[in-house]
Design an enzyme around this catalytic site. Structure first.
Site, PDB file in Angstrom:
ATOM      1  N   GLU A  16     -14.230  -0.464  -3.604  1.00  0.00           N
ATOM      2  CA  GLU A  16     -15.484   0.047  -3.012  1.00  0.00           C
ATOM      3  C   GLU A  16     -15.655  -0.483  -1.588  1.00  0.00           C
ATOM      4  O   GLU A  16     -14.929  -1.359  -1.128  1.00  0.00           O
ATOM      5  CB  GLU A  16     -16.684  -0.406  -3.856  1.00  0.00           C
ATOM      6  CG  GLU A  16     -17.300   0.665  -4.730  1.00  0.00           C
ATOM      7  CD  GLU A  16     -18.078   1.712  -3.962  1.00  0.00           C
ATOM      8  OE1 GLU A  16     -18.008   1.734  -2.707  1.00  0.00           O
ATOM      9  OE2 GLU A  16     -18.739   2.535  -4.602  1.00  0.00           O
ATOM     10  N   ARG A  99     -27.621  -6.418  -9.660  1.00  0.00           N
ATOM     11  CA  ARG A  99     -26.661  -6.913  -8.664  1.00  0.00           C
ATOM     12  C   ARG A  99     -26.746  -6.039  -7.422  1.00  0.00           C
ATOM     13  O   ARG A  99     -27.194  -4.888  -7.475  1.00  0.00           O
ATOM     14  CB  ARG A  99     -25.235  -6.919  -9.210  1.00  0.00           C
ATOM     15  CG  ARG A  99     -24.610  -5.545  -9.450  1.00  0.00           C
ATOM     16  CD  ARG A  99     -23.118  -5.681  -9.729  1.00  0.00           C
ATOM     17  NE  ARG A  99     -22.483  -4.421 -10.104  1.00  0.00           N
ATOM     18  CZ  ARG A  99     -22.009  -3.528  -9.239  1.00  0.00           C
ATOM     19  NH1 ARG A  99     -22.139  -3.745  -7.927  1.00  0.00           N
ATOM     20  NH2 ARG A  99     -21.432  -2.421  -9.655  1.00  0.00           N
ATOM     21  N   ASN A 101     -25.170  -3.670  -4.664  1.00  0.00           N
ATOM     22  CA  ASN A 101     -24.090  -2.692  -4.672  1.00  0.00           C
ATOM     23  C   ASN A 101     -23.699  -2.356  -3.230  1.00  0.00           C
ATOM     24  O   ASN A 101     -23.362  -3.235  -2.459  1.00  0.00           O
ATOM     25  CB  ASN A 101     -24.474  -1.452  -5.482  1.00  0.00           C
ATOM     26  CG  ASN A 101     -23.267  -0.658  -5.928  1.00  0.00           C
ATOM     27  OD1 ASN A 101     -22.221  -1.226  -6.243  1.00  0.00           O
ATOM     28  ND2 ASN A 101     -23.382   0.655  -5.967  1.00  0.00           N
ATOM     29  N   GLU A 120     -26.195  -0.470 -15.862  1.00  0.00           N
ATOM     30  CA  GLU A 120     -26.259   0.956 -15.513  1.00  0.00           C
ATOM     31  C   GLU A 120     -27.123   1.762 -16.479  1.00  0.00           C
ATOM     32  O   GLU A 120     -26.789   2.876 -16.863  1.00  0.00           O
ATOM     33  CB  GLU A 120     -24.846   1.557 -15.425  1.00  0.00           C
ATOM     34  CG  GLU A 120     -23.974   0.860 -14.395  1.00  0.00           C
ATOM     35  CD  GLU A 120     -22.591   1.497 -14.250  1.00  0.00           C
ATOM     36  OE1 GLU A 120     -22.413   2.631 -14.713  1.00  0.00           O
ATOM     37  OE2 GLU A 120     -21.706   0.845 -13.670  1.00  0.00           O
ATOM     38  N   ASN A 150     -26.196   3.947  -4.153  1.00  0.00           N
ATOM     39  CA  ASN A 150     -24.992   4.047  -3.317  1.00  0.00           C
ATOM     40  C   ASN A 150     -25.389   4.553  -1.939  1.00  0.00           C
ATOM     41  O   ASN A 150     -26.376   5.247  -1.774  1.00  0.00           O
ATOM     42  CB  ASN A 150     -23.936   4.940  -3.954  1.00  0.00           C
ATOM     43  CG  ASN A 150     -22.983   4.152  -4.832  1.00  0.00           C
ATOM     44  OD1 ASN A 150     -22.242   3.300  -4.359  1.00  0.00           O
ATOM     45  ND2 ASN A 150     -23.022   4.412  -6.138  1.00  0.00           N
ATOM     46  N   ASP A 197     -21.058   8.879  -4.984  1.00  0.00           N
ATOM     47  CA  ASP A 197     -20.841   7.443  -4.824  1.00  0.00           C
ATOM     48  C   ASP A 197     -21.158   7.062  -3.380  1.00  0.00           C
ATOM     49  O   ASP A 197     -22.165   7.482  -2.837  1.00  0.00           O
ATOM     50  CB  ASP A 197     -19.404   7.091  -5.240  1.00  0.00           C
ATOM     51  CG  ASP A 197     -19.263   5.664  -5.725  1.00  0.00           C
ATOM     52  OD1 ASP A 197     -19.632   4.743  -4.972  1.00  0.00           O
ATOM     53  OD2 ASP A 197     -18.771   5.442  -6.849  1.00  0.00           O
TER      54      ASP A 197
END
Length: 303
Positions: A16, A99, A101, A120, A150, A197
């Site tokens: 990522e 957390r 991202n 999630e 995202n 994403d």
């Protein structure tokens, strides 16, 4: 149609957050599940990796040559020369199931990032920005109610910010004011056949979005008109694009092996690797996070 090819057969579990360092002429990215930060230097082919003490969501170059990293519970500095992490500021200490991202730095040097439920399932995530306030950092919450965030990505004129609610398949667009405030959230686009994403915006304002469980990059003009998608045959889970190279005309793509069925992995052995291809429209000039905003906060070494 561009043909992405593998430039680092790293096979990350959850690759990522690719970002180009102008200072180093190198690409950084993370493996969230693999607890690692990676660097690829295209001109020499050199590769380097640093273990992270927690799940890293993003990495951003800082003007002094260090890195700002979004780890699970806060924003950390990393000195690549030593591999030592120092926490700059805690984020959401009251939400241990969350957390950090994805994140990015805009043209004014503001850091934008999102948080998410690590399981999630719960809409406990939020969208934040980071600016200087006195001798410290001001971490400001702008929006909330996300399961998985995202983006964010900002338009070349600095007036629009894009941010995804991935499980819902929604790409939002906000009006971004000169002072960094957001307003007028609207649905910019919806993604089917996969989930939106990471996002990046090129120098003409076109939006590039990796598609999780979709094996492709989708693109939109600033007015929302779809552009042709770009297949990434090497991976089912396409996570994000970054523009790099001396002319910012090389697109780098991070991918993930996570949640790829075994039969698909057999067909895509390089899933999770770093891919690239050439583009006609360059990316925006990357801006590092200002080092002066961190100087007073590097006080909790974890290395």
């Amino acid at each position: 149609m561009p043909q992405p090819h593998c430039v680092w057969d790293i096979r990350a579990e959850l690759g990522e957050g690719p970002v180009w360092s102008v200072r180093e002429q190198a690409l950084y990215f993370v493996d969230i599940v693999g607890l690692a930060i990676h660097r690829f230097h295209p001109a020499s082919g050199a590769r380097a990796s640093w273990p992270a003490p927690q799940r890293p969501g993003f990495v951003a170059p800082v003007s002094d040559g260090t890195l700002m990293c979004g780890l699970k519970d806060g924003l950390y500095s990393l000195d690549p020369a030593t591999g030592v992490f120092c926490r700059d500021v805690a984020v959401e200490p009251d939400l241990p199931g969350n957390r950090i991202n994805d994140g990015s730095v805009d043209s004014k040097g503001r850091l934008w990032f999102g948080t998410m439920d690590d399981g999630e399932s719960t809409p406990s995530g939020a969208l934040y920005s980071v600016t200087r306030e006195g001798t410290g950092l001001n971490v400001l919450r702008h929006d909330e109610g996300y399961i998985v965030t995202n983006g964010p990505g900002v338009s070349p004129d600095g007036r629009r910010l894009y941010h995804n609610h991935s499980p819902a398949g929604i790409i939002y667009v906000f009006d971004l004011a000169e002072d960094g405030s957001l307003s007028n959230r609207q649905v910019f686009a919806r993604i089917s056949d996969g989930y939106p994403d990471g996002v990046v915006v090129d120098s003409e304002g076109n939006l590039w979005v990796g598609v999780w469980n979709g094996g492709r990059i989708v693109r939109f003009r600033p007015d929302g008109t779809p552009l042709p998608s770009i297949p990434v045959p090497g991976a089912l889970n396409v996570t994000k694009v970054a523009f790099g190279g001396p002319d910012l005309r090389t697109a780098y793509i991070t991918t993930a092996r996570k949640n790829t069925p075994p039969d698909r992995l057999a067909q895509m052995p390089q899933a999770g690797s770093l891919f690239s291809f050439q583009v006609d429209v360059p990316g925006q000039q990357p801006v590092p996070f200002p080092a002066a905003e961190l100087a007073a906060l590097r006080d909790i070494p974890l290395g």
